[in-house]
Motif scaffolding. Structure first.
Motif, PDB file in Angstrom:
ATOM      1  N   THR A   1      54.653  75.541  28.994  1.00 26.83           N
ATOM      2  CA  THR A   1      55.823  76.268  28.506  1.00 26.83           C
ATOM      3  C   THR A   1      56.482  75.424  27.427  1.00 26.83           C
ATOM      4  O   THR A   1      56.225  74.215  27.309  1.00 26.83           O
ATOM      5  CB  THR A   1      56.847  76.522  29.629  1.00 26.83           C
ATOM      6  OG1 THR A   1      57.401  75.266  30.053  1.00 26.83           O
ATOM      7  CG2 THR A   1      56.202  77.225  30.816  1.00 26.83           C
TER       8      THR A   1
ATOM      9  N   LYS B   1      59.584  74.481  27.334  1.00 29.21           N
ATOM     10  CA  LYS B   1      60.429  73.469  27.978  1.00 29.21           C
ATOM     11  C   LYS B   1      59.589  72.270  28.422  1.00 29.21           C
ATOM     12  O   LYS B   1      59.954  71.113  28.172  1.00 29.21           O
ATOM     13  CB  LYS B   1      61.155  74.083  29.179  1.00 29.21           C
ATOM     14  CG  LYS B   1      62.096  73.116  29.877  1.00 29.21           C
ATOM     15  CD  LYS B   1      62.837  73.782  31.030  1.00 29.21           C
ATOM     16  CE  LYS B   1      61.900  74.032  32.191  1.00 29.21           C
ATOM     17  NZ  LYS B   1      62.631  74.533  33.385  1.00 29.21           N
ATOM     18  N   ASP B   2      58.468  72.525  29.063  1.00 25.51           N
ATOM     19  CA  ASP B   2      57.609  71.433  29.525  1.00 25.51           C
ATOM     20  C   ASP B   2      57.111  70.589  28.360  1.00 25.51           C
ATOM     21  O   ASP B   2      57.079  69.359  28.419  1.00 25.51           O
ATOM     22  CB  ASP B   2      56.404  71.991  30.295  1.00 25.51           C
ATOM     23  CG  ASP B   2      56.806  72.621  31.620  1.00 25.51           C
ATOM     24  OD1 ASP B   2      57.810  72.174  32.199  1.00 25.51           O
ATOM     25  OD2 ASP B   2      56.117  73.561  32.060  1.00 25.51           O
ATOM     26  N   SER B   3      56.719  71.270  27.287  1.00 27.54           N
ATOM     27  CA  SER B   3      56.170  70.551  26.135  1.00 27.54           C
ATOM     28  C   SER B   3      57.236  69.691  25.451  1.00 27.54           C
ATOM     29  O   SER B   3      56.944  68.600  24.962  1.00 27.54           O
ATOM     30  CB  SER B   3      55.570  71.535  25.126  1.00 27.54           C
ATOM     31  OG  SER B   3      56.578  72.318  24.506  1.00 27.54           O
TER      32      SER B   3
ATOM     33  N   TYR C   1      59.855  68.223  26.944  1.00 27.94           N
ATOM     34  CA  TYR C   1      60.071  67.028  27.769  1.00 27.94           C
ATOM     35  C   TYR C   1      58.903  66.046  27.650  1.00 27.94           C
ATOM     36  O   TYR C   1      59.102  64.826  27.620  1.00 27.94           O
ATOM     37  CB  TYR C   1      60.284  67.415  29.227  1.00 27.94           C
ATOM     38  CG  TYR C   1      61.676  67.925  29.519  1.00 27.94           C
ATOM     39  CD1 TYR C   1      62.784  67.087  29.370  1.00 27.94           C
ATOM     40  CD2 TYR C   1      61.898  69.230  29.951  1.00 27.94           C
ATOM     41  CE1 TYR C   1      64.072  67.549  29.638  1.00 27.94           C
ATOM     42  CE2 TYR C   1      63.174  69.700  30.232  1.00 27.94           C
ATOM     43  CZ  TYR C   1      64.261  68.851  30.060  1.00 27.94           C
ATOM     44  OH  TYR C   1      65.535  69.303  30.328  1.00 27.94           O
ATOM     45  N   THR C   2      57.684  66.564  27.554  1.00 27.87           N
ATOM     46  CA  THR C   2      56.517  65.693  27.386  1.00 27.87           C
ATOM     47  C   THR C   2      56.579  64.956  26.049  1.00 27.87           C
ATOM     48  O   THR C   2      56.329  63.753  25.974  1.00 27.87           O
ATOM     49  CB  THR C   2      55.217  66.513  27.457  1.00 27.87           C
ATOM     50  OG1 THR C   2      55.141  67.174  28.722  1.00 27.87           O
ATOM     51  CG2 THR C   2      53.996  65.613  27.294  1.00 27.87           C
TER      52      THR C   2
END
Length: 458
Positions: free
Chosen positions: A249, A251-253, A255-256
């Motif tokens: 997603t 959002k996940d990308s 934060y990564t």
């Protein structure tokens, strides 16, 4: 007769000159200015990231510095690795070393007595006429140093009785000859770093961000095999591709990608590329509803990059983040809202000045390169570079005038942007940001002086 070999000492990818804040595409310098000239003399030309290896790259690098028939060291951006490797070469070989740099390098004191040939670099491109001029000059210099073999090393000049070292046969066998693979080479490592980077950049150009992310992850893994420090350029590209791929997603990308930047000392870095990318990621996290703490961080990051580099892009993002804050829970009083809106106004005014300054600089460059060959690769790259700059200047001017309520100037800038050739994604990016800015100014614009309102009550 064995083919002569040239080892090029320089960084790769896009690097920042911390003295003046300029970002230079060193791959462009290598591909356009150096490699074609060397190969036109029948000399094999390699850079460290092109060497296939399975063991320590340091062994290969030191072998090249000792045994290469010619070394060309590009010191642009005052790269500490390049400076160190040049010193090693000067200690090992008395001649056949050429030193070059882009013309805005501030020379360290100890290099003042070394001949450094300079070229003009535009950042992402190099002028067509400059390509021709420098290629001719470098070619003559290569011919001279190979024929005369006069001392160009300050070590051998001042210690004139010094005898150059030779590599013992037993050591040579352990490390293998430069350009050959050792007997224990791992086929999985057989893909050169330069190929991964080049293919990754091509994927970015095509907006194939997942593919580019995987390539830069592999390149970073390969480069880390021999280094204690991560390569900042590779981390930047991996972080960029990671959040652009938005997988699994967005959002996940995000934060990564932020975690990757933390690994290169984000909290204390003065590298404008690092902090500006962190600002972009934090801004996107706020826009996706992840909380106002990300907005506060975004403003701090954009302030650092804007004030360090005096850059239009960073200024535009700082201004809109201040407008965001004026309509957020972070502003507890009307006075705090007004303060943020004043910062945004002053930043937009500065952006308009920077637009004029950058536009003038581009016109000067265009007048100097009005005869470039647009059928050639270099000419096409240069034309694309100038068109992108022209478009971004126009939309930056449009956004700044829009925020200041100068709607006639805004319309003029919009017309220029639309008439400038550009990829669709560039217009979509601008339009999305302007829509967000409009929504926030509708909420808080009445606090500005004069009050901000859309014309005709729209």
């Amino acid at each position: 007769m064995a083919t002569k070999r040239c080892f090029v000492v320089m960084g790769f990818g896009t690097k920042t000159d911390y003295v003046n804040g300029r970002k230079l595409n060193l791959d462009k310098s290598y591909r356009v200015l150096i490699k074609p000239v060397v190969e036109s003399r029948g000399i094999e030309c390699v850079r460290a990231d092109e060497i296939i290896h399975s063991g320590s790259i340091d062994v290969k690098m030191y072998q090249e510095l000792l045994q290469a028939d010619l070394v060309i060291a590009d010191l642009s951006t005052a790269n500490p690795n390049a400076l160190y490797e040049l010193g090693v070469r000067h200690a090992l070989r008395p001649f056949t070393t050429i030193v070059i740099s882009e013309d805005k390098l501030v020379y360290p004191f100890d290099l003042n007595h070394i001949l450094i040939s300079s070229y003009k670099h535009l950042g992402d491109a190099i002028g067509y006429e400059e390509v021709g001029r420098f290629r001719e000059a470098l070619g003559k210099q290569i011919d001279e140093v190979l024929q005369k073999q006069e001392s160009d090393s300050p070590v051998y000049t001042y210690l004139n009785s010094l005898i150059p070292p030779k590599l013992a046969d037993s050591i040579t066998q352990l490390g293998s000859e430069p350009g050959s693979e050792s007997s224990d080479d791992d086929p999985a490592m057989g893909q050169a770093l330069s190929f991964m980077v080049e293919t990754g950049e091509e994927a970015i150009h095509k907006h194939e961000f997942s593919k580019a992310r995987d390539l830069f992850q592999s390149a970073l893994t390969l480069s880390e095999k021999d280094k204690k420090q991560k390569d900042i350029y590779l981390v930047h590209r991996l972080a960029f591709c990671t959040y652009k791929a938005a997988e699994p997603t967005l959002k996940d990308s995000l934060y990564t990608a932020l975690g990757l930047l933390d690994e290169i000392n984000l909290a204390h870095s003065n590298d404008t590329e690092t902090v500006a990318m962190a600002g972009t990621i934090k801004k996107k996290l706020y826009e996706t509803g992840e909380g106002s703490n990300h907005l506060e961080d975004a403003i701090l990051f954009f302030q650092r990059s804007y004030y360090l580099l005096n850059n239009r892009y960073h200024g535009i993002n700082l201004a809109i983040c201040c407008v965001y804050r004026a309509t957020s829970e972070l502003c507890k009083t009307k006075e705090q809202q007004i303060a943020d809106l004043v910062i945004a106004q002053r930043t937009w005014e500065r952006v308009l000045y920077l637009c004029e300054w950058d536009e003038k600089a581009i016109k000067e460059k265009l007048s100097q390169n009005n005869s470039w060959d647009t059928d050639g690769i270099e000419g096409q790259d240069l034309e694309e570079y100038y068109l992108k700059q022209k478009f971004w200047i126009a939309v930056n001017r449009a956004e700044a005038n829009f925020g200041l309520g100068n709607f006639e100037a805004y319309e003029e800038a919009i017309k220029l942007a639309k008439n400038t050739s550009h990829p669709k994604w560039m217009w979509d990016s601008f339009e999305t940001q302007l829509k967000r800015l409009t929504e926030k100014l509708k909420e808080s614009g009445q606090l500005m002086n004069p009050a901000w309102t859309l014309p005709n009550g729209n």
